[in-house]
Design a protein around this motif. Sequence first.
Motif, short mmCIF file in Angstrom:
data_model
loop_
_atom_site.label_atom_id
_atom_site.label_comp_id
_atom_site.label_asym_id
_atom_site.label_seq_id
_atom_site.Cartn_x
_atom_site.Cartn_y
_atom_site.Cartn_z
N ILE A 90 4.50 53.88 7.43
CA ILE A 90 3.59 52.80 7.03
C ILE A 90 4.35 51.87 6.09
N VAL A 91 4.47 50.61 6.48
CA VAL A 91 5.19 49.64 5.66
C VAL A 91 4.22 48.58 5.15
N ALA A 92 4.11 48.49 3.84
CA ALA A 92 3.30 47.46 3.20
C ALA A 92 4.19 46.28 2.82
N HIS A 93 3.75 45.08 3.17
CA HIS A 93 4.47 43.86 2.82
C HIS A 93 3.46 42.73 2.86
N ASN A 94 3.90 41.51 2.63
CA ASN A 94 3.01 40.36 2.69
C ASN A 94 3.50 39.25 3.60
N PHE A 95 4.82 39.14 3.76
CA PHE A 95 5.37 37.97 4.45
C PHE A 95 6.33 38.32 5.58
N GLY A 96 6.46 39.59 5.93
CA GLY A 96 7.36 39.97 7.00
C GLY A 96 8.82 39.77 6.62
N ASP A 97 9.64 39.63 7.62
CA ASP A 97 11.06 39.34 7.41
C ASP A 97 11.27 37.83 7.38
N VAL A 98 11.53 37.31 6.19
CA VAL A 98 11.82 35.88 6.05
C VAL A 98 13.32 35.74 5.80
N LYS A 99 14.01 35.14 6.72
CA LYS A 99 15.45 34.97 6.55
C LYS A 99 15.73 33.94 5.46
N ALA A 100 16.87 34.08 4.83
CA ALA A 100 17.27 33.13 3.79
C ALA A 100 17.31 31.72 4.35
N ASN A 101 16.75 30.77 3.58
CA ASN A 101 16.74 29.35 3.94
C ASN A 101 15.96 29.06 5.22
N CYS A 126 6.12 59.55 16.31
CA CYS A 126 6.18 59.00 14.94
C CYS A 126 5.67 57.57 15.04
N VAL A 127 4.45 57.35 14.56
CA VAL A 127 3.77 56.07 14.71
C VAL A 127 4.15 55.14 13.56
N ALA A 128 4.56 53.92 13.89
CA ALA A 128 5.03 52.97 12.87
C ALA A 128 4.14 51.73 12.88
N TYR A 129 3.58 51.41 11.73
CA TYR A 129 2.75 50.21 11.65
C TYR A 129 2.80 49.61 10.25
N ASP A 130 2.38 48.35 10.14
CA ASP A 130 2.39 47.61 8.88
C ASP A 130 0.98 47.49 8.32
N ILE A 131 0.90 47.29 7.01
CA ILE A 131 -0.37 46.90 6.41
C ILE A 131 -0.13 45.68 5.52
N LEU A 132 -1.07 44.74 5.59
CA LEU A 132 -1.06 43.56 4.73
C LEU A 132 -2.21 43.71 3.75
N LYS A 156 3.59 64.84 7.69
CA LYS A 156 4.56 64.11 6.86
C LYS A 156 4.47 62.63 7.17
N CYS A 157 4.38 61.82 6.13
CA CYS A 157 4.32 60.37 6.29
C CYS A 157 5.33 59.69 5.37
N LEU A 158 5.87 58.60 5.84
CA LEU A 158 6.75 57.76 5.04
C LEU A 158 6.00 56.46 4.72
N VAL A 159 5.82 56.19 3.43
CA VAL A 159 5.10 54.99 3.01
C VAL A 159 6.06 54.11 2.20
N ILE A 160 6.19 52.86 2.63
CA ILE A 160 7.16 51.93 2.04
C ILE A 160 6.44 50.68 1.55
N GLY A 161 6.89 50.16 0.43
CA GLY A 161 6.48 48.83 -0.02
C GLY A 161 7.73 47.99 -0.16
N SER A 162 7.83 46.89 0.58
CA SER A 162 9.05 46.08 0.56
C SER A 162 8.69 44.60 0.63
N GLU A 163 9.44 43.79 -0.13
CA GLU A 163 9.14 42.36 -0.16
C GLU A 163 10.34 41.55 -0.62
N THR A 164 10.44 40.33 -0.07
CA THR A 164 11.44 39.35 -0.50
C THR A 164 10.71 38.07 -0.89
N LEU A 165 10.05 38.12 -2.03
CA LEU A 165 9.25 36.98 -2.47
C LEU A 165 10.10 35.76 -2.82
#
Length: 352
Positions: A90-101, A126-132, A156-165
């Motif tokens: 489970i990956v928590a983020h807000n803006f997805g993958d935003v490339k530089a510039n 192994c189910v992979a999904y995002d939460i906003l 067993k679950c893997l929970v991630i919080g990742s962001e490039t604000l």
Amino acid sequence: MNIKITGVGSYIPQIVEKNTDFHQHEFLNIDGSTIEHPNEVIVEKFKDITGIVERRYAKDHLTSSDLGFFAAEKAIEDANIDREELDYIIVAHNFGDVKANAIQSDILPCLASRVKHSLRIKNPKCVAYDILFGCPGWIEGVIQAQAFIKAGMAKKCLVIGSETLSRVVDKHDRDSMIYSDGAGATIIEATNDEGGILSHETASFTYDEAYYLFFGSSNKQDLCRDTRYIKMHGRKIYEFALNNVPQAMKTCLDKSGVNIKDVKKVLIHQANEKMDEAIIKRFYRLYKTPVPEGIMPMSIHKLGNSSVATVPTLYDLIVKNKLDNHQINKGDVIIFASVGAGMHINAIVYKY
């Protein structure tokens, strides 16, 4: 059966952006007019309110899913598990993958699928999904992982919080100094060990509050009006947090049956030092109890506000003895709490 965090890891980007680096910025008011104070005064006032001295930015070639992958590798190693045994990512983020510039967010495929791919996990179950879920996303992900385990759907679950604000800020807005990049990850497991998640609480306030954080145009009027950046109504968020987060924390603690005097640490989303201090004071005031010294660790001074990454990163720093004057010992009760875009609030009472 108890549900615990058995492994934790974080990724703190290498680029350090100091407050003095903003002295050359062109800060403007919302209407595009020039702010009357010099930047040195603006930056100093900013530090007094937020507590932020420096923040971290990801290198240009890295994206949010990369940061999440780095943190996940560390969490898996820390938990000493076989990654093929993971039932959910489970990956928590807000803006997805935003490339530089770049001006577009990329969430196809979802970040959780990208992290699973980078981890080279073959197991299709192994189910992979995002939460906003705004800044409280990592905490909500842990709550969801617990629900899957309780329902017998996972072990067993893997929970991630990742962001490039740093990729979605308006450099002409003073609020841009708040935001940073980073990632934190945890393994959530069913175990026979004592402790674990004792209670949780979540609420969404949307009737009047939904757009306190939003996407808006740059303060510099001659820039493209269709390019959007993260914006916020700071005063409204501050008042909302003070009026609602302490009560949510109290509800969560009361459900756990733990006495307020037995709480050893409160790990609040690192949004704004003054706001967090006010929240903790109001929380303890609800119990007519003085705030214990050292109850609220802070990482915002050096790391800034990395949204969903702040709480798991703070937790990782403490349990790895990387945050001065703070530690968590076996049997300690701690509270995780966050507030953010949506507007969402949540909390977990956890016995280490």
